[in-house]
Design an enzyme around this catalytic site. Sequence first.
Site, PDB file in Angstrom:
ATOM      1  N   GLN A   9      93.558  31.484  25.710  1.00  8.23           N
ATOM      2  CA  GLN A   9      93.945  32.891  25.596  1.00  8.23           C
ATOM      3  C   GLN A   9      93.944  33.574  26.959  1.00  8.23           C
ATOM      4  OE1 GLN A   9      92.371  34.421  22.046  1.00  8.23           O
ATOM      5  NE2 GLN A   9      93.064  36.498  22.363  1.00  8.23           N
ATOM      6  N   SER A  94      89.575  26.270  25.015  1.00  9.56           N
ATOM      7  CA  SER A  94      89.318  27.105  23.834  1.00  9.56           C
ATOM      8  C   SER A  94      90.396  26.855  22.770  1.00  9.56           C
ATOM      9  CB  SER A  94      89.205  28.578  24.241  1.00  9.56           C
ATOM     10  OG  SER A  94      88.770  29.371  23.157  1.00  9.56           O
ATOM     11  N   LEU A  95      91.264  27.838  22.482  1.00  8.50           N
ATOM     12  CA  LEU A  95      92.308  27.603  21.474  1.00  8.50           C
ATOM     13  C   LEU A  95      93.203  26.429  21.890  1.00  8.50           C
ATOM     14  CD1 LEU A  95      95.595  28.512  21.817  1.00  8.50           C
ATOM     15  CD2 LEU A  95      94.468  30.619  22.420  1.00  8.50           C
ATOM     16  N   ARG A 119      91.730  31.550  12.831  1.00 10.87           N
ATOM     17  CA  ARG A 119      90.702  31.606  13.874  1.00 10.87           C
ATOM     18  C   ARG A 119      90.732  32.955  14.580  1.00 10.87           C
ATOM     19  NH1 ARG A 119      90.383  29.984  19.448  1.00 10.87           N
ATOM     20  NH2 ARG A 119      88.463  28.860  19.994  1.00 10.87           N
ATOM     21  N   HIS A 203      83.036  32.816  21.956  1.00  7.54           N
ATOM     22  CA  HIS A 203      82.143  31.745  22.403  1.00  7.54           C
ATOM     23  C   HIS A 203      80.708  32.213  22.650  1.00  7.54           C
ATOM     24  CE1 HIS A 203      85.543  29.078  22.530  1.00  7.54           C
ATOM     25  NE2 HIS A 203      86.194  29.929  23.289  1.00  7.54           N
ATOM     26  N   GLN A 252      82.559  24.922  18.602  1.00  7.63           N
ATOM     27  CA  GLN A 252      83.258  25.546  19.721  1.00  7.63           C
ATOM     28  C   GLN A 252      83.393  27.068  19.556  1.00  7.63           C
ATOM     29  OE1 GLN A 252      87.035  26.635  19.971  1.00  7.63           O
ATOM     30  NE2 GLN A 252      87.806  24.991  21.270  1.00  7.63           N
TER      31      GLN A 252
END
Length: 311
Positions: A9, A94-95, A119, A203, A252
């Site tokens: 992101q 991440s994503l 998500r 996170h 995660q």
Amino acid sequence: MRAFVFPGQGSQKVGMGVELADASAVAREVFQEVDDALGQNLFRIMAQGPEDALTLTENAQPAIMANAIAVLRVLEKEGGLALADKADFVAGHSLGEYTALCAAGAFSLADTARLLKLRGQSMQAAVPVGVGAMAALLGADIEKATALAEAAAQGQVCTVANDNDPGQVVLSGHREAIERAIALVKDHGIKRGVLLPVSAPFHCPLMQPAAEAMAEAFVATAPGALRVALYANVTASVVTDPVEVRRLLVEQVTGRVRWRESAIAMAQAGVERFVELGGKVLGPMIKRSAGEVDVTSVVTMADIEELAKSF
């Protein structure tokens, strides 16, 4: 050895994917498939904005994934370059880990889009707007950042969310704690702390409701076999077992993205060439972390043609 990596992101921008869609029917098919899976015209938001709609976590996450997979599919179908044949590892920030798993065949494109939509929605809903925040620490290594987070917490959540490279670490947690951390940077020998324009504190333990939502989603949509091994965010180590992949994806949501360690681990495993698909953010981080490695960013049709020639 080679690793293909996928951005997270913050790499979204209005106009993303347009040049590729204009040039390639394969890219248009990817964007259409994602739109169909989500029941919305996400590509229109990617192409035309408005920017605040694209920046919404629930739109940004599938949009960034769609753009990267479009690049990959064009590379494979028009460049004649199969990821499974050319990549020793995949990884994503991440994503981007979901994009990497889609690229490796563990999730279908439609399922990846739906999982990322959920998500994004779950992360947004986990913490009321204004309660959480994130800050980038510039000129901070992991030791300094950890010490700062502990000093600023004062009973609230303040933790390392992203260990991006040797000079950039991101903190996440309660807004008051993050603001205290920014005020204390100089005391900890850190150059600067910058509040990030994000809508939720990713996170960190405040994301636990989103982790539970994803665990539930994986019951119906579990990852399948991987054609290429993944370097996982939360362990910075190789994973190939779908059951383990599923566990780590849940972890995660609240856990640290160990990107610096992942870059170093891949380089130590013998990766000499990193190819970033759909962005230009990870390459510089990898170079700062892993040193003398070759990094290529592939975004446009010209980039794809250039890469296909080099293999």
